[in-house]
Design a protein around this motif. Structure first.
Motif, PDB file in Angstrom:
ATOM      1  N   GLN A 203       0.814  -1.216   0.000  1.00 49.41           N
ATOM      2  CA  GLN A 203       0.000   0.000   0.000  1.00 49.41           C
ATOM      3  C   GLN A 203       0.848   1.268   0.000  1.00 49.41           C
ATOM      4  O   GLN A 203       0.602   2.188  -0.784  1.00 49.41           O
ATOM      5  CB  GLN A 203      -0.953   0.007   1.188  1.00 49.41           C
ATOM      6  N   GLU A 204       1.834   1.322   0.877  1.00 50.35           N
ATOM      7  CA  GLU A 204       2.684   2.518   0.936  1.00 50.35           C
ATOM      8  C   GLU A 204       3.428   2.717  -0.377  1.00 50.35           C
ATOM      9  O   GLU A 204       3.525   3.840  -0.888  1.00 50.35           O
ATOM     10  CB  GLU A 204       3.680   2.390   2.091  1.00 50.35           C
ATOM     11  N   TYR A 205       3.960   1.617  -0.927  1.00 50.42           N
ATOM     12  CA  TYR A 205       4.639   1.720  -2.217  1.00 50.42           C
ATOM     13  C   TYR A 205       3.700   2.229  -3.304  1.00 50.42           C
ATOM     14  O   TYR A 205       4.062   3.105  -4.100  1.00 50.42           O
ATOM     15  CB  TYR A 205       5.199   0.351  -2.622  1.00 50.42           C
ATOM     16  N   LEU A 206       2.484   1.672  -3.355  1.00 50.31           N
ATOM     17  CA  LEU A 206       1.536   2.059  -4.397  1.00 50.31           C
ATOM     18  C   LEU A 206       1.129   3.527  -4.279  1.00 50.31           C
ATOM     19  O   LEU A 206       0.897   4.197  -5.287  1.00 50.31           O
ATOM     20  CB  LEU A 206       0.301   1.155  -4.332  1.00 50.31           C
ATOM     21  N   GLN A 207       1.033   4.033  -3.054  1.00 52.02           N
ATOM     22  CA  GLN A 207       0.694   5.444  -2.860  1.00 52.02           C
ATOM     23  C   GLN A 207       1.781   6.349  -3.434  1.00 52.02           C
ATOM     24  O   GLN A 207       1.487   7.419  -3.984  1.00 52.02           O
ATOM     25  CB  GLN A 207       0.484   5.723  -1.377  1.00 52.02           C
ATOM     26  N   TRP A 226      -8.718   2.955  -4.057  1.00 49.55           N
ATOM     27  CA  TRP A 226      -8.243   1.655  -3.580  1.00 49.55           C
ATOM     28  C   TRP A 226      -6.916   1.803  -2.839  1.00 49.55           C
ATOM     29  O   TRP A 226      -6.716   1.219  -1.784  1.00 49.55           O
ATOM     30  CB  TRP A 226      -8.057   0.693  -4.758  1.00 49.55           C
ATOM     31  N   ILE A 227      -6.024   2.584  -3.420  1.00 47.29           N
ATOM     32  CA  ILE A 227      -4.682   2.714  -2.863  1.00 47.29           C
ATOM     33  C   ILE A 227      -4.702   3.461  -1.529  1.00 47.29           C
ATOM     34  O   ILE A 227      -3.941   3.149  -0.613  1.00 47.29           O
ATOM     35  CB  ILE A 227      -3.767   3.426  -3.878  1.00 47.29           C
ATOM     36  N   GLU A 228      -5.565   4.450  -1.412  1.00 47.77           N
ATOM     37  CA  GLU A 228      -5.618   5.248  -0.194  1.00 47.77           C
ATOM     38  C   GLU A 228      -6.632   4.722   0.812  1.00 47.77           C
ATOM     39  O   GLU A 228      -6.667   5.166   1.959  1.00 47.77           O
ATOM     40  CB  GLU A 228      -5.936   6.705  -0.557  1.00 47.77           C
ATOM     41  N   GLY A 229      -7.471   3.751   0.401  1.00 50.72           N
ATOM     42  CA  GLY A 229      -8.472   3.185   1.289  1.00 50.72           C
ATOM     43  C   GLY A 229      -7.983   1.896   1.933  1.00 50.72           C
ATOM     44  O   GLY A 229      -6.784   1.702   2.170  1.00 50.72           O
ATOM     45  N   ASP A 230      -8.915   0.997   2.177  1.00 57.10           N
ATOM     46  CA  ASP A 230      -8.598  -0.284   2.806  1.00 57.10           C
ATOM     47  C   ASP A 230      -8.233  -1.281   1.714  1.00 57.10           C
ATOM     48  O   ASP A 230      -9.083  -1.980   1.171  1.00 57.10           O
ATOM     49  CB  ASP A 230      -9.808  -0.774   3.615  1.00 57.10           C
ATOM     50  N   LEU A 231      -6.962  -1.344   1.380  1.00 57.53           N
ATOM     51  CA  LEU A 231      -6.502  -2.165   0.267  1.00 57.53           C
ATOM     52  C   LEU A 231      -6.582  -3.648   0.637  1.00 57.53           C
ATOM     53  O   LEU A 231      -5.999  -4.091   1.622  1.00 57.53           O
ATOM     54  CB  LEU A 231      -5.069  -1.795  -0.106  1.00 57.53           C
ATOM     55  N   GLN A 232      -7.317  -4.405  -0.170  1.00 54.02           N
ATOM     56  CA  GLN A 232      -7.563  -5.814   0.115  1.00 54.02           C
ATOM     57  C   GLN A 232      -6.599  -6.709  -0.658  1.00 54.02           C
ATOM     58  O   GLN A 232      -6.172  -6.387  -1.768  1.00 54.02           O
ATOM     59  CB  GLN A 232      -9.001  -6.184  -0.268  1.00 54.02           C
ATOM     60  N   ASP A 233      -6.269  -7.855  -0.062  1.00 54.25           N
ATOM     61  CA  ASP A 233      -5.471  -8.855  -0.763  1.00 54.25           C
ATOM     62  C   ASP A 233      -6.317  -9.511  -1.862  1.00 54.25           C
ATOM     63  O   ASP A 233      -7.548  -9.502  -1.799  1.00 54.25           O
ATOM     64  CB  ASP A 233      -4.976  -9.921   0.219  1.00 54.25           C
ATOM     65  N   TRP A 234      -5.638 -10.088  -2.855  1.00 50.20           N
ATOM     66  CA  TRP A 234      -6.332 -10.668  -4.006  1.00 50.20           C
ATOM     67  C   TRP A 234      -6.223 -12.186  -3.994  1.00 50.20           C
ATOM     68  O   TRP A 234      -5.126 -12.731  -3.795  1.00 50.20           O
ATOM     69  CB  TRP A 234      -5.721 -10.141  -5.308  1.00 50.20           C
ATOM     70  N   CYS A 235      -7.332 -12.853  -4.232  1.00 53.66           N
ATOM     71  CA  CYS A 235      -7.322 -14.302  -4.426  1.00 53.66           C
ATOM     72  C   CYS A 235      -6.785 -14.573  -5.829  1.00 53.66           C
ATOM     73  O   CYS A 235      -7.348 -14.092  -6.819  1.00 53.66           O
ATOM     74  CB  CYS A 235      -8.728 -14.875  -4.267  1.00 53.66           C
ATOM     75  N   THR A 310      -2.800  -0.425 -12.347  1.00 56.60           N
ATOM     76  CA  THR A 310      -2.215   0.577 -11.457  1.00 56.60           C
ATOM     77  C   THR A 310      -2.192   0.135  -9.994  1.00 56.60           C
ATOM     78  O   THR A 310      -1.660   0.846  -9.151  1.00 56.60           O
ATOM     79  CB  THR A 310      -2.995   1.906 -11.558  1.00 56.60           C
ATOM     80  N   VAL A 311      -2.775  -1.016  -9.697  1.00 61.43           N
ATOM     81  CA  VAL A 311      -2.766  -1.540  -8.326  1.00 61.43           C
ATOM     82  C   VAL A 311      -2.159  -2.948  -8.324  1.00 61.43           C
ATOM     83  O   VAL A 311      -1.071  -3.165  -7.800  1.00 61.43           O
ATOM     84  CB  VAL A 311      -4.191  -1.565  -7.720  1.00 61.43           C
ATOM     85  N   PHE A 312      -2.868  -3.889  -8.914  1.00 61.07           N
ATOM     86  CA  PHE A 312      -2.460  -5.292  -8.876  1.00 61.07           C
ATOM     87  C   PHE A 312      -1.133  -5.518  -9.602  1.00 61.07           C
ATOM     88  O   PHE A 312      -0.205  -6.134  -9.062  1.00 61.07           O
ATOM     89  CB  PHE A 312      -3.585  -6.133  -9.502  1.00 61.07           C
ATOM     90  N   TRP A 313      -1.018  -5.043 -10.820  1.00 58.47           N
ATOM     91  CA  TRP A 313       0.147  -5.303 -11.657  1.00 58.47           C
ATOM     92  C   TRP A 313       1.422  -4.667 -11.108  1.00 58.47           C
ATOM     93  O   TRP A 313       2.456  -5.357 -10.983  1.00 58.47           O
ATOM     94  CB  TRP A 313      -0.134  -4.877 -13.087  1.00 58.47           C
ATOM     95  N   PRO A 314       1.436  -3.377 -10.768  1.00 61.17           N
ATOM     96  CA  PRO A 314       2.683  -2.826 -10.214  1.00 61.17           C
ATOM     97  C   PRO A 314       3.094  -3.480  -8.897  1.00 61.17           C
ATOM     98  O   PRO A 314       4.286  -3.603  -8.611  1.00 61.17           O
ATOM     99  CB  PRO A 314       2.386  -1.337 -10.037  1.00 61.17           C
ATOM    100  N   ALA A 315       2.111  -3.936  -8.097  1.00 60.43           N
ATOM    101  CA  ALA A 315       2.450  -4.650  -6.868  1.00 60.43           C
ATOM    102  C   ALA A 315       3.132  -5.982  -7.195  1.00 60.43           C
ATOM    103  O   ALA A 315       4.105  -6.377  -6.538  1.00 60.43           O
ATOM    104  CB  ALA A 315       1.196  -4.885  -6.026  1.00 60.43           C
TER     105      ALA A 315
END
Length: 699
Positions: A203-207, A226-235, A310-315
């Protein structure tokens, strides 16, 4: 990754969102691929080392479902469409350096390598969750095998996305009142162990990442909730047979799991680049330098998949130590004559159909690339297409080129022996600067229009100097004017190549140039043209009114026939097919209401002109935005479902129409005191034509 101006010393890669191997391409789909092709060509024109790659998305439940309907294997089904796309893209001068697919060996092995590395680095964990299950078929139901109600907005949703409501990505087990799409029976939830990617750790990195991301503003603004809110893990696993097997150990319980399609799909960008290097050699282009070192990665996508890029892929990239994207360019949707594309009603201009009508692909490329900003929606109609072709390509670009080169051929048999004037030299240099700035602004529109404006200047220049009057009285002056015009024509060939590669190559040949215009970098616009060339021909042809009428009649007849066929089917069976096309993003026009209201009832609505003072997204809501609107008497807070459809920052200062006497409501815990008026599923906001002040009553 550098943030230097293009061109940089590092290699670049431009990717396009993978077309889903599930159906025919239409002009709406082509917008992203044309945009990516234009941008990659423009980078090369600046001297940037660039690879342009993509591939077909072969996996996921829609492919499995449709393959089952056709009685073939998912691989056979998807490969058929993949081969169709490979044939179609070059017909529109969309020329990938490599076009692979997610089921090939390179992507399969690279995907498993990514997942193993994520696991080894502690970014993957097991979790027992509730998964929809069809007891009649004795199988678990991933993604589109289950439908139900969105837990966030209550709209009808499929297993992985609320596609008819808030557009939120949904995890397995979230659907309310699940129903099996296999049997149509209610599904039940059962415990199942799956693998999860710890996106929340990033989350911090994505911000920080989103603040330095370049590209279109919608790609920078939309994911912030998503990035600034409650970022959830992905199945990242699914219960199905079709896909890339989870790279687990024997006996660890993962034998029946495959990876979620959004794991292997973006990795195809890397795999396709790697395949390009394997073909041309690392000396020419090294994929590791761009993906594992400091290359410049530019993703060109549709705005419906911004979150994934912009969330899943860069992570994921961060988790395996790969380079992050430099830019994401997210396009708007394409509509047809003001209405949504409808594949079931056959209301679409199909890619093959466009070519079968005999139109040059560069005409459509120009229309799609320059008709509004890249992130804005584009409306296609044959009439508007005719207007742009006749007015800009025929009337401006084609007119200048033909009259100039024909005069040069008839009077000088080529380029006159004279120097380019300072005025024209400066104007071409200005066009080159405009082109370079457009590339660094990620604007394919500005890159294309830089050439049109140069041609417009050329028309004005030749008209102002009238060389046909100077040939006898001032022959040296006449020669100098035509020398200027030939130089402008050469600059047009060079600068227009990214948008209209076929036409530019034809112009290059007409000028007697050697080699290919595709290899000519931007400085070639100022190089001297050949001394001699042959008689030119018209580069563009006018589209007649009768032709447009014929095209409209064909489209209307086809839509009517498809609608009748669909209505016959719907009378006997229930259909769950959405009339919203995934690329158009808008639905068919709703029928006009039968019930009439009185004038007094209409007068009860207090419609006012307002001015948007501020606009920001509502935390936790995918679609909602909170607006402060000045309605003259006061500033009202209004919540509107426009978050994913508009660049909120650009709305500040916009004059809009609001319902001022609507009862207050609370949406996602935020009070809304009024309603913003907008048209259609894409929320085309109603604005004022004139300068009515805030508070003016709309009558």
């Amino acid at each position: 990754m550098s943030h230097e101006q293009f061109p940089t010393e590092k290699p670049a890669v431009v990717t396009c969102g993978l077309p889903y191997a599930n159906g025919d391409l239409h002009v709406g789909h082509l917008r992203t691929y044309v945009g990516g092709d234009v941008y990659s060509r423009a980078l090369r024109k600046l001297g940037q080392q660039t690879a342009f790659v993509s591939g077909s998305d072969m996996h996921g439940t829609p492919v499995a479902v449709n393959a089952e309907k056709e009685g073939v294997t998912p691989e056979e089904f998807a490969l058929g469409w993949h081969e169709r796309y490979e044939e179609t893209f070059p017909k529109f001068n969309v020329e990938f350096d490599n076009y692979g697919h997610t089921h090939d060996e390179t992507n399969t092995e690279l995907t498993k390598e990514f997942v193993r590395t994520l696991d080894e680095n502690g970014h993957v964990y097991e979790k027992t969750i509730m998964v929809a299950y069809d007891p009649e078929e004795d199988q678990y139901l991933p993604d589109r095998y289950v439908e139900g109600e969105c837990p966030y907005c209550g709209a009808k949703a499929r297993g992985d996305e609320c596609d008819e409501g808030c557009q939120r990505h949904l995890e397995p087990g979230e659907i309310v009142d699940p129903v099996s799409t296999i049997t149509g029976n209610p599904a039940e939830y059962r415990e199942r162990t799956h693998k999860f990617f710890r996106v929340s750790e990033f989350q911090e990195y994505l911000q920080e990442f989103i603040d330095r991301l370049e590209g279109t503003s919608n790609a920078q603004n939309q994911p912030r909730e998503w990035i600034e809110g409650d970022l959830q893990d992905w199945c990242i696993t699914r219960d199905m047979d079709w896909g890339i097997d989870y790279p687990g150990e024997e006996g660890d319980g993962t034998e029946e799991l495959v990876l979620y399609v959004w794991v292997d799909a973006p990795i195809e960008y890397v795999a396709s680049t790697k395949q390009y290097t394997e073909r041309v050699g690392a000396e020419e282009y090294d994929w590791t330098e761009v993906w594992q070192d400091e290359g410049d990665i530019v993703h060109v996508i549709g705005r419906d998949i911004i979150q994934h890029h912009t969330v899943f892929w860069p992570a994921m990239l961060r988790g395996v130590g790969y380079e992050e994207p430099r830019a994401v360019m997210a396009s708007g949707f394409v509509t047809l004559g003001g209405k949504g594309f409808s594949t079931s009603r056959n209301r679409a201009v199909w890619a093959d159909e466009y070519l079968d009508e005999g139109f040059d692909p560069d005409l459509l490329r120009y229309y799609l690339a320059t008709n509004g900003g890249f992130q804005q929606d584009v409306d296609f109609s044959w009439s508007k297409f005719q207007e742009r072709v006749n007015g800009e390509l025929v009337g401006t670009v084609g007119n200048f080129l033909y009259r100039s080169l024909l005069f040069a051929y008839r009077n000088y048999e080529g380029t006159p022996n004279a120097d380019v004037s300072e005025e024209v030299q400066n104007r071409i240099e200005g066009a080159i600067r405009d082109f370079g700035e457009a590339v660094n602004d990620y604007s394919v529109r500005k890159a294309g229009l830089a050439t049109v404006e140069l041609a417009r200047f050329g028309n004005e220049y030749i008209q102002r100097n009238e060389p046909w009057k100077l040939t006898d009285e001032e022959p040296e002056k006449a020669a100098q004017v035509i020398r200027d015009c030939v130089q402008i024509a050469k600059a047009v060939a060079v600068l227009f190549e990214p948008v209209a590669p076929g036409k530019s190559e034809r112009l290059w040949d007409a000028l007697g140039e050697e080699g290919s215009v595709h290899d000519a970098e931007i400085h070639a616009a100022l190089d001297a043209p050949p001394e001699s060339f042959g008689e030119p021909t018209e580069l563009f042809e006018k589209i007649e009114d009768e032709r447009v009428e014929e095209l409209n009649e064909k489209l209307d007849e086809r839509v009517a026939e498809a609608t009748e066929d669909k209505e016959e089917i719907d009378e006997g069976t229930e259909s769950d097919e959405s009339e919203t096309d995934a690329t158009s993003g808008v639905s068919d026009l709703e029928p006009i209401a039968e019930d009439r209201i009185s004038f007094d009832e209409f007068q009860a609505l207090d419609l006012r002109v307002g001015e948007i003072v501020s606009a920001e997204g509502v935390d936790g809501a995918d679609k909602l935005a909170k607006l402060e609107v000045d309605i003259g008497h006061e500033i009202r807070q209004i919540v509107a479902g426009i978050k994913q459809l508009h660049d909120l920052d650009s709305l500040v200062g916009e004059r809009v129409v609001v319902v001022a006497n609507l009862e207050k409501a609370e949406l996602f815990g935020v009070e809304s005191n009024g309603m913003l008026l907008a048209a259609g599923e894409e929320a085309d906001i109603l604005t004022t034509h004139g300068d009515s002040v805030p508070g003016t009553k709309v009558r």
